[in-house]
Write a protein that holds these residues in place. Sequence first.
Motif, mmCIF file in Angstrom:
data_model
loop_
_atom_site.group_PDB
_atom_site.id
_atom_site.type_symbol
_atom_site.label_atom_id
_atom_site.label_comp_id
_atom_site.label_asym_id
_atom_site.label_seq_id
_atom_site.Cartn_x
_atom_site.Cartn_y
_atom_site.Cartn_z
ATOM 1 N N LEU A 114 53.742 27.025 53.717
ATOM 2 C CA LEU A 114 55.176 27.281 53.753
ATOM 3 C C LEU A 114 55.680 27.800 52.393
ATOM 4 O O LEU A 114 56.638 28.568 52.330
ATOM 5 C CB LEU A 114 55.902 25.974 54.123
ATOM 6 C CG LEU A 114 57.400 26.029 54.356
ATOM 7 C CD1 LEU A 114 57.733 26.911 55.543
ATOM 8 C CD2 LEU A 114 57.957 24.630 54.600
ATOM 9 N N MET A 242 55.487 11.235 55.501
ATOM 10 C CA MET A 242 56.314 12.289 54.892
ATOM 11 C C MET A 242 57.019 11.730 53.653
ATOM 12 O O MET A 242 57.609 10.656 53.695
ATOM 13 C CB MET A 242 57.363 12.797 55.884
ATOM 14 C CG MET A 242 56.805 13.660 57.008
ATOM 15 S SD MET A 242 55.887 15.099 56.452
ATOM 16 C CE MET A 242 57.146 16.068 55.645
ATOM 17 N N GLY A 247 61.258 19.800 57.078
ATOM 18 C CA GLY A 247 62.083 20.985 57.350
ATOM 19 C C GLY A 247 61.998 22.040 56.264
ATOM 20 O O GLY A 247 62.033 23.219 56.557
ATOM 21 N N GLY A 298 52.794 22.212 48.303
ATOM 22 C CA GLY A 298 53.232 23.583 48.531
ATOM 23 C C GLY A 298 53.647 24.255 47.241
ATOM 24 O O GLY A 298 52.870 24.982 46.599
ATOM 25 N N SER A 299 54.895 23.976 46.821
ATOM 26 C CA SER A 299 55.458 24.670 45.648
ATOM 27 C C SER A 299 54.584 24.519 44.410
ATOM 28 O O SER A 299 54.391 25.491 43.674
ATOM 29 C CB SER A 299 56.848 24.115 45.333
ATOM 30 O OG SER A 299 57.579 23.968 46.512
HETATM 31 O O1 LIG Z 1 56.286 19.796 55.842
HETATM 32 C C1 LIG Z 1 56.781 20.137 54.825
HETATM 33 C C2 LIG Z 1 58.248 20.296 54.746
HETATM 34 O O2 LIG Z 1 58.770 19.991 55.975
HETATM 35 C C3 LIG Z 1 55.910 20.346 53.647
HETATM 36 O O3 LIG Z 1 54.606 20.755 54.030
HETATM 37 C C4 LIG Z 1 56.395 21.216 52.552
HETATM 38 O O4 LIG Z 1 56.095 22.543 52.806
HETATM 39 C C5 LIG Z 1 55.748 20.801 51.274
HETATM 40 O O5 LIG Z 1 56.183 21.631 50.287
HETATM 41 P P1 LIG Z 1 56.414 21.138 48.790
HETATM 42 O O6 LIG Z 1 57.385 20.007 48.851
HETATM 43 O O7 LIG Z 1 55.087 20.715 48.288
HETATM 44 O O8 LIG Z 1 56.964 22.347 48.131
#
Ligand SMILES: O=C(CO)[C@@H](O)[C@H](O)COP(=O)(O)O
Length: 335
Positions: A114, A242, A247, A298-299
């Motif tokens: 994402l 989570m 989202g 992600g980021s």
């Molecule tokens: O499922 C999710 C968000 O809903 C995650 O997979 C985010 O994409 C994680 O991203 P970062 O918080 O690491 O940027």
Amino acid sequence: MQYLAAKYQTRARDLRQRLREDRQKQYTSLLSAVRRIQAVFRRRQLIRRKKAEEARANQKAALVLCDFGRRVVTIMAAKKELSRRVSYLLQLLICRVAKVMCHCCKCLIGPSMLASDLSCMADEAKKVIAGGADYLHLDVMDGHFVPNITWGPPVIKHLRKHCPDIFFDCHMMVSNPEQWVQEIKDAGGDQYTFHLEAARDPAGLIEQIKATGMRVGMALRPGTPIEDALPWVDSVDVVLVMTVEPGFGGQKFMADMMPKVAYLRAKCPEKDIEVDGGLGPATVDAAARAGANMIVAGSSVFNSEVPAKVIAALRRSVEKLGNGKSEEELTELPS
Ligand SMILES: O=C(CO)[C@@H](O)[C@H](O)COP(=O)(O)O
């Protein structure tokens, strides 16, 4: 003539004898080398088994302590004698005091696509695979279960063509998880993680996923208590806790989810526990200490100039604080 023939015969016999002796010597030294190597492996195996047994014994004791502490804290919170935040902090403290740590679950790092540049998703995926990613985390959002829309089976199917070997962990943030199981399997999914809050019949859904051969993941929103998940924990392969509201990427890591992870780790020493949201080198230690072994990031990975460094830093944290490895055993940081 006879004398010469006898002489050569004797020489040939001596030569054969020497050859036999040499071969015997080589064989004996090879055998002892193999035995030495076997002994080293056996010793290592014994140490590993002993460590695992110790960890299990610690965790059993920790679980009793945790259960008792959590019960007291939950009763107090129910009587409104404690706020939710204080109750979580106390639970975290109980888990820490009970030394809920050190497990033998393999550390796996899964970059969340994402956060990648989605206009060139396949190249982004290849970049993090080359940087040491163990799997790719693919967030499927339907705009209903969460207020965002990403992609579905067709995108996963195309990505699979470009990345044939990496494990696809499909995080299904959808209202009707029963609907997409076969499509995700056909698109190349390896793990189907449904949200407990969205499942009408969790047991049936788990069976449906298992029948396709995919691994089963069960995700919990931050507001879902860990107790709600306990009836299904033994039947799933992974529990995803989570650490942000699902989202969107780039949100702040919720450290107050760590008691859930620690409690689960104490209860299930060998289960894969995944955390997702706000994870990076600055936050991973809390998750690693609590016992998470699958880290979605992600980021922090995609915003880095060198994703391999971030991936290695995340891995080192789990190896050190979760697996209890010594400094020499940790994954090296790329230069
Ligand atoms: O499922 C999710 C968000 O809903 C995650 O997979 C985010 O994409 C994680 O991203 P970062 O918080 O690491 O940027």
